[in-house]
Design a protein around this motif. Structure first.
Motif, PDB file in Angstrom:
ATOM      1  N   LEU A  28      40.550  35.963  37.311  1.00  0.00           N
ATOM      2  CA  LEU A  28      41.085  37.299  37.068  1.00  0.00           C
ATOM      3  C   LEU A  28      41.479  37.446  35.603  1.00  0.00           C
ATOM      4  N   LEU A  56      38.745  43.525  39.746  1.00  0.00           N
ATOM      5  CA  LEU A  56      39.837  43.472  40.710  1.00  0.00           C
ATOM      6  C   LEU A  56      39.317  43.286  42.132  1.00  0.00           C
ATOM      7  N   SER A  59      38.157  39.683  42.669  1.00  0.00           N
ATOM      8  CA  SER A  59      39.344  38.832  42.710  1.00  0.00           C
ATOM      9  C   SER A  59      40.070  38.973  44.045  1.00  0.00           C
ATOM     10  N   ALA A  60      40.156  40.182  44.572  1.00  0.00           N
ATOM     11  CA  ALA A  60      40.812  40.399  45.866  1.00  0.00           C
ATOM     12  C   ALA A  60      40.031  39.731  46.997  1.00  0.00           C
TER      13      ALA A  60
END
Length: 74
Positions: A28, A56, A59-60
Motif C-alpha cells: 500500500l 486501495l 490492498s483491501a
C-alpha cells in the motif's frame, strides 16, 4: 465430512488482523509513493483519483485474503 482445521479462538482475531495489515502495508505504501511521485512529476492531479482506487482496492482484497488465512489453507 467436516473440516480438518481446528477452530480459531477469539484471541486469534486481533493477531490475524495485525498480521494481515503488516503484510499489506508495504505494498500500500509503495503504491501511494508511486502515486505521489507521478503527481510530483507533473501528472494532472485528477489522474491521481483514477489511479488511487485500484491501489486501495487491491490492498483491501489482499488484507481480506491474509485476514482469513488463504496462505495457511490448502
Amino acid at each position: 465430512m467436516g473440516s480438518s482445521l481446528p477452530p480459531q479462538s477469539t484471541t486469534d482475531k486481533p493477531r490475524n488482523r495485525r498480521r494481515a495489515a503488516l503484510y499489506v502495508l508495504p505494498f500500500l505504501l509503495l503504491g501511494l509513493f508511486y502515486l505521489v511521485i507521478l503527481v510530483w512529476w507533473g501528472l494532472d492531479p485528477l489522474w491521481g483519483f483514477v489511479i488511487l482506487p485500484p491501489i486501495l482496492g487491491v490492498s483491501a482484497i489482499a488484507w481480506v485474503a491474509f485476514r482469513h488465512g488463504f496462505d495457511r489453507q490448502p
